[in-house]
Design a protein around this motif. Structure first.
Motif, short mmCIF file in Angstrom:
data_model
loop_
_atom_site.label_atom_id
_atom_site.label_comp_id
_atom_site.label_asym_id
_atom_site.label_seq_id
_atom_site.Cartn_x
_atom_site.Cartn_y
_atom_site.Cartn_z
N LEU A 1 0.82 -1.20 0.00
CA LEU A 1 0.00 0.00 0.00
C LEU A 1 0.86 1.26 0.00
N GLY A 2 2.01 1.20 0.68
CA GLY A 2 2.92 2.34 0.67
C GLY A 2 3.44 2.62 -0.72
N SER A 3 3.78 1.57 -1.45
CA SER A 3 4.25 1.73 -2.83
C SER A 3 3.15 2.32 -3.71
N ILE A 4 1.93 1.85 -3.49
CA ILE A 4 0.80 2.41 -4.24
C ILE A 4 0.63 3.89 -3.91
N GLY A 5 0.75 4.23 -2.64
CA GLY A 5 0.63 5.62 -2.23
C GLY A 5 1.73 6.51 -2.76
N ASP A 6 2.93 5.94 -2.97
CA ASP A 6 4.03 6.70 -3.57
C ASP A 6 3.82 6.93 -5.06
N VAL A 7 2.90 6.18 -5.66
CA VAL A 7 2.62 6.33 -7.09
C VAL A 7 1.35 7.14 -7.34
N ILE A 8 0.26 6.78 -6.67
CA ILE A 8 -1.03 7.43 -6.96
C ILE A 8 -1.33 8.60 -6.03
N GLY A 9 -0.61 8.69 -4.92
CA GLY A 9 -0.85 9.80 -4.00
C GLY A 9 -1.29 9.35 -2.62
N ARG A 10 -1.04 10.20 -1.63
CA ARG A 10 -1.35 9.87 -0.24
C ARG A 10 -2.86 9.90 0.03
N LYS A 11 -3.56 10.88 -0.55
CA LYS A 11 -4.99 11.06 -0.26
C LYS A 11 -5.82 9.87 -0.75
N LYS A 12 -5.56 9.37 -1.93
CA LYS A 12 -6.34 8.26 -2.48
C LYS A 12 -6.18 7.00 -1.61
N LEU A 13 -4.95 6.76 -1.18
CA LEU A 13 -4.72 5.60 -0.31
C LEU A 13 -5.44 5.79 1.02
N PHE A 14 -5.40 7.01 1.53
CA PHE A 14 -5.99 7.35 2.82
C PHE A 14 -7.50 7.09 2.84
N THR A 15 -8.17 7.40 1.75
CA THR A 15 -9.62 7.19 1.69
C THR A 15 -9.97 5.70 1.53
N PHE A 16 -9.10 4.96 0.86
CA PHE A 16 -9.34 3.52 0.68
C PHE A 16 -9.25 2.77 2.00
N THR A 17 -8.23 3.08 2.81
CA THR A 17 -7.99 2.29 4.02
C THR A 17 -9.14 2.42 5.02
N ILE A 18 -9.70 3.60 5.16
CA ILE A 18 -10.77 3.76 6.16
C ILE A 18 -12.04 3.03 5.72
N MET A 19 -12.31 2.98 4.42
CA MET A 19 -13.47 2.24 3.94
C MET A 19 -13.29 0.74 4.16
N LEU A 20 -12.10 0.24 3.91
CA LEU A 20 -11.83 -1.18 4.12
C LEU A 20 -12.00 -1.53 5.59
N MET A 21 -11.47 -0.71 6.49
CA MET A 21 -11.60 -0.97 7.92
C MET A 21 -13.06 -0.94 8.34
N GLY A 22 -13.81 0.04 7.86
CA GLY A 22 -15.21 0.16 8.25
C GLY A 22 -16.06 -1.01 7.79
N ILE A 23 -15.85 -1.46 6.55
CA ILE A 23 -16.61 -2.60 6.02
C ILE A 23 -16.33 -3.86 6.84
N CYS A 24 -15.05 -4.08 7.17
CA CYS A 24 -14.67 -5.25 7.97
C CYS A 24 -15.32 -5.19 9.36
N SER A 25 -15.30 -4.02 9.96
CA SER A 25 -15.88 -3.87 11.29
C SER A 25 -17.38 -4.17 11.28
N PHE A 26 -18.08 -3.62 10.30
CA PHE A 26 -19.52 -3.85 10.21
C PHE A 26 -19.82 -5.34 10.02
N LEU A 27 -19.08 -5.99 9.13
CA LEU A 27 -19.32 -7.42 8.88
C LEU A 27 -19.01 -8.27 10.11
N MET A 28 -18.00 -7.89 10.88
CA MET A 28 -17.71 -8.60 12.12
C MET A 28 -18.89 -8.52 13.09
N GLY A 29 -19.53 -7.35 13.11
CA GLY A 29 -20.64 -7.16 14.03
C GLY A 29 -21.86 -7.98 13.69
#
Length: 420
Positions: A70-98
């Motif tokens: 993910l760091g390599s992806i962020g060094d290519v496409i930008g910090r902001k795009k990676l930043f928005t992806f990670t929080i959505m992935l975490m949120g979806i996983c949390s909801f499904l766990m519940g």
């Protein structure tokens, strides 16, 4: 960039970090309930306990790979795009766990699905925190201690937030508190996603003339010693993040027989002390020097770790837990904000997120993957629960000082910098 803009970057980065870390912390807060729900097919309580720790560790073992990719992806496409992806992935996983049915309904499938979601949470966090640190580093021109102190105050509030929510939900929902906490975290992550849309790409990344398609290859070829230094600096952070905040729930739960929500309430004062100390010492570090602040904190950890864990493990009262953990988390707050500056400063812009992602997550994999099992094993063999925790603390503090030495030696020009 003005001080107001600096603060906006830190706050917007920090709000998402609170929500994402809240989701990640819930596993240890509700480890007893999760074990009973998804590992009920295991009859031996000892094996079930060990299995719970192993699942805790798996999410950390996956993080170096996630951080590097993910760091390599962020060094290519930008910090902001990676930043928005990670929080959505975490949120979806949390909801499904519940909402995931337990072992009694789905059998082994429930266990496998839960472990998979936990691994994906580790992937998300592997990209989340390094991205937050790099965004702040590349957006702020001065007062790095205060900036990183404020950012990590948000992160530490994620610990505190998970404890407070679990306590309140425990009173409201009873046996369903753990499920409601995960679902609540998933919903909040969507709010964090929209908050992050207001962030701008960092000036240093926008000014980067050349972006390599495979940054991690450059990282290994040219900056391997810096990876070692950054990993050592990160290990002492990982000790605080893993052992003093997350695994402390399990440690105290073995000493004091109380429900998870009540243990969370006992640990809340130390997390509040951590949140305050992180910003206060970060702010003060800008005046007295970042290296000096970090070195003092590591030395104090070497001196005070064993006495504090002895008090917690042998007195076994809520007051003793609050006293011992608060001292240790204050030291954690003292060194963490200044260490983040050093870790980011070790790498040039074109591989910074790759370098920070790999180093930071490798440290957390080592500590998260080995420290709980080591601490538990040493405590069982010696018959003294505090010795395992204390031994891990001493090793991590020494490695942290080694990281500072490598940083200073490798970047001699920084001796001339007033900020360190």
């Amino acid at each position: 960039m003005s001080s107001l803009s600096n603060r906006k970057v830190v706050v917007l980065s920090g709000i998402g970090a609170v929500l994402e870390f809240y989701d990640f912390c819930l596993y240890m807060v509700f480890s007893k309930e999760i074990s009973a729900t998804f590992f009920s097919g295991i009859e031996s309580e000892l094996i079930k306990s060990i299995f719970t720790v192993i699942i805790f560790s798996i999410a950390y073992l996956i993080r170096p790979f996630a951080g590097m990719i993910l760091g390599s992806i962020g060094d290519v496409i930008g910090r902001k795009k990676l930043f928005t992806f990670t929080i959505m992935l975490m949120g979806i996983c949390s909801f499904l766990m519940g909402v995931l049915p337990g072992y009694e309904t789905l059998g082994l499938t429930a266990t496998v699905l839960f472990v998979t979601l936990r691994i994906l949470q580790g992937v998300a966090l592997g990209g989340e925190l390094p991205a937050a640190y790099v965004i702040v580093y590349e957006s702020v021109q001065k007062n790095f201690g205060a900036a990183f102190g404020l950012l990590f105050t948000f992160v530490t509030f994620g610990f505190l937030f998970s404890d407070l929510v679990s306590y309140v939900f425990g009173a409201i929902f009873g046996d369903y508190a753990w499920r409601m906490s995960f679902i609540f975290g998933g919903v909040l992550a969507f709010f964090g996603y929209y908050v992050r849309l207001n962030l701008h790409e960092t000036p240093q990344f926008l000014n980067l003339q050349k972006k390599d398609k495979v940054p991690f290859l450059i990282l290994f070829n040219k900056y391997s010693l810096r990876v070692v230094a950054a990993t050592c600096l990160s290990i002492v952070i990982a000790f605080g993040g893993v052992m003093l905040t997350l695994y402390m729930h399990d440690f105290v739960g073995r000493l004091i027989d109380l429900p998870s929500s009540e243990i969370s309430f006992i640990l809340a004062p130390s997390l509040l002390a951590l949140s305050i100390a992180t910003y206060v010492f970060g702010y003060r570090a800008d005046k007295i020097g970042l290296r000096k602040t970090y070195a003092i904190a590591c030395v104090l950890l070497l001196i005070l770790a064993l006495p504090c864990f002895y008090i917690i493990a042998n007195i076994k009262t809520p007051l003793a837990v609050i006293f011992g953990t608060s001292i240790l988390t204050i030291l954690f707050g003292m060194y963490v904000s200044v260490a983040l500056y050093f870790i980011c400063d070790l790498f040039p812009t074109d591989v910074r997120l790759s370098g920070v992602g790999l180093s930071y997550n490798l440290a957390f994999a080592l500590v998260g993957g080995l420290a709980p099992l080591t601490s538990h094993s040493v405590g069982m063999v010696s018959g003294q629960a505090y010795l395992g925790f204390g031994a891990v603390a001493l090793v991590c503090a020494l490695l942290g000082l080694l990281g500072l030495f490598l940083y200073s030696k490798h970047l001699n020009k920084l001796y001339k910098s007033k900020i360190i």
